[in-house]
Motif scaffolding. Structure first.
Motif, PDB file in Angstrom:
ATOM      1  N   ILE A   1       0.845  -1.190   0.000  1.00  0.00           N
ATOM      2  CA  ILE A   1       0.000   0.000   0.000  1.00  0.00           C
ATOM      3  C   ILE A   1       0.888   1.250   0.000  1.00  0.00           C
ATOM      4  CG2 ILE A   1      -0.210  -0.160   2.533  1.00  0.00           C
ATOM      5  CD1 ILE A   1      -2.950   1.217   2.274  1.00  0.00           C
TER       6      ILE A   1
ATOM      7  N   TYR B   1      -2.758   4.947   1.964  1.00  0.00           N
ATOM      8  CA  TYR B   1      -3.019   4.792   3.399  1.00  0.00           C
ATOM      9  C   TYR B   1      -3.749   6.021   3.951  1.00  0.00           C
ATOM     10  CZ  TYR B   1      -1.789   5.138   8.374  1.00  0.00           C
ATOM     11  OH  TYR B   1      -1.820   5.327   9.738  1.00  0.00           O
TER      12      TYR B   1
ATOM     13  N   GLY C   1      -4.365   4.445  12.831  1.00  0.00           N
ATOM     14  CA  GLY C   1      -3.463   3.651  12.016  1.00  0.00           C
ATOM     15  C   GLY C   1      -1.996   3.978  12.218  1.00  0.00           C
TER      16      GLY C   1
ATOM     17  N   TYR D   1       1.818   3.337   9.797  1.00  0.00           N
ATOM     18  CA  TYR D   1       2.292   2.984   8.454  1.00  0.00           C
ATOM     19  C   TYR D   1       3.815   2.937   8.441  1.00  0.00           C
ATOM     20  CZ  TYR D   1       3.137   3.323   3.403  1.00  0.00           C
ATOM     21  OH  TYR D   1       3.569   3.092   2.120  1.00  0.00           O
TER      22      TYR D   1
ATOM     23  N   ALA E   1       0.649  -1.412   6.577  1.00  0.00           N
ATOM     24  CA  ALA E   1      -0.111  -0.601   7.538  1.00  0.00           C
ATOM     25  C   ALA E   1      -0.900  -1.495   8.474  1.00  0.00           C
ATOM     26  CB  ALA E   1      -1.055   0.355   6.811  1.00  0.00           C
TER      27      ALA E   1
END
Length: 326
Positions: free
Chosen positions: A89, A94, A110, A112, A131
């Motif tokens: 990703i 994201y 989240g 990442y 992520a």
């Protein structure tokens, strides 16, 4: 010598105390013994987005309709996961995913991490990686990303540059049902199976507090019968196998796949096994994507794999039961 008024006051106070005690006893009797806490189900969605690869030109780093990002939003709205783990990703995807989930009423926190920064489809920064998203807050100021020391000498050439690919284990210290939980993802290199040993060591009791439940999902690029999976699976693949892992996998109790699972799966036909290192294919005819939960805190577990047009990997949805004492 006490006055008559004082005596009456003492007697009145005594009556009040006795009445209060009786009321407490009646209340406790009606409530009965305290019930133990009920186990909770943890719902996990895992997807390798194929977010920028030439094999998935409809993504090309985008996040609009018809892309893997839009697919995750739609499936998350239906499945209502507590955790989402993602591989392949872009950083731009994201960011867009978090915004779209919030717009859909599915706000998540989240973290990442990028494994490389030379992917033209990923915008100005070229960042491309993994992520972890959680409904609970993520209790870390920055990404908890441990790069693997075993790399297999992997490099990636694009945009006129060749860079080392910095794969690693990304973990999010979060909370579920009011308690700590560690959710992790990895996208490992098939030519560096020692990366799975590093995952085992990082997620072992000791580096991770004994009382902290652990969930791990990812595209491991290895099939269930390969020796390196013994670093994660808690049960053997067959006679003579001595696994050192502490995890159960979402698909390992699905008897439908015990004898006809993915190529590279362990065929379990003798006796009545309860678990089998096999499962539904996730990439072509192979099972290389997994959702694991540690055996100390979790039980049960079931998983489904569904292919969608946007990616060359199946999306996995898994449910595990977290014990009340976790």
């Amino acid at each position: 010598m006490k006055s008559a008024g004082t005596g009456r006051a003492v007697r009145a106070a005594t009556v009040v105390l006795v009445a209060a005690a009786a009321l407490v006893l009646v209340t406790l009797a009606r409530k009965g013994p305290e019930k133990p806490a009920a186990p909770a189900e943890v719902r996990v969605l895992h997807y390798n987005l194929c977010g920028a690869a030439a094999a998935c030109p409809w993504n090309s780093g985008g996040s609009g309709p018809g892309t893997s990002v839009a697919r995750v939003v739609g499936e998350a709205s239906a499945f209502e996961p507590d955790l989402i783990t993602l591989n392949e990703i872009c950083a731009t995807q994201y960011k867009a995913l978090l915004e779209q989930l919030e717009d859909a009423g599915r706000r998540m926190h989240g973290t990442y991490a990028s494994s490389q920064d030379n992917v033209p489809n990923c915008g100005p920064t070229g960042e491309f990686g993994t992520a972890v998203l959680s409904r609970g807050t993520i209790e870390a100021e920055g990404p908890d990303y441990r790069r693997f020391s075993s790399t297999g000498g992997e490099t990636y050439t694009n945009g006129g540059r060749t860079v080392p690919v910095r794969r690693g284990l990304l973990c999010a210290p979060t909370r579920f049902a009011g308690k700590p939980l560690l959710a992790c993802t990895a996208h490992t290199n098939a030519k560096a199976p020692e990366q799975l040993r590093e995952i085992r060591d990082r997620l072992a009791e000791g580096p991770v507090p004994r009382e902290t439940p652990v969930l791990l999902a990812g595209d491991l690029n290895l099939q269930p019968n390969e020796p390196a999976l013994g670093f994660l699976y808690a049960h053997a693949s067959g006679v003579g196998d001595r696994p050192t892992g502490r995890f159960l996998e979402g698909d390992e109790t699905d008897r439908a796949w015990f004898s006809q699972g993915a190529t590279g799966g362990v065929v379990c036909t003798g006796g009545e096994p309860e678990r089998c290192r096999n499962g539904e294919p996730t990439a072509g005819e192979r099972k290389i994507d997994y959702v694991f939960a540690d055996t100390r805190h979790f039980s049960g577990g079931h998983s489904d794999a569904r292919m969608f047009d946007e990616s060359d990997h199946a999306m996995l949805t898994a449910v595990f039961t977290l014990g009340p004492d976790a």
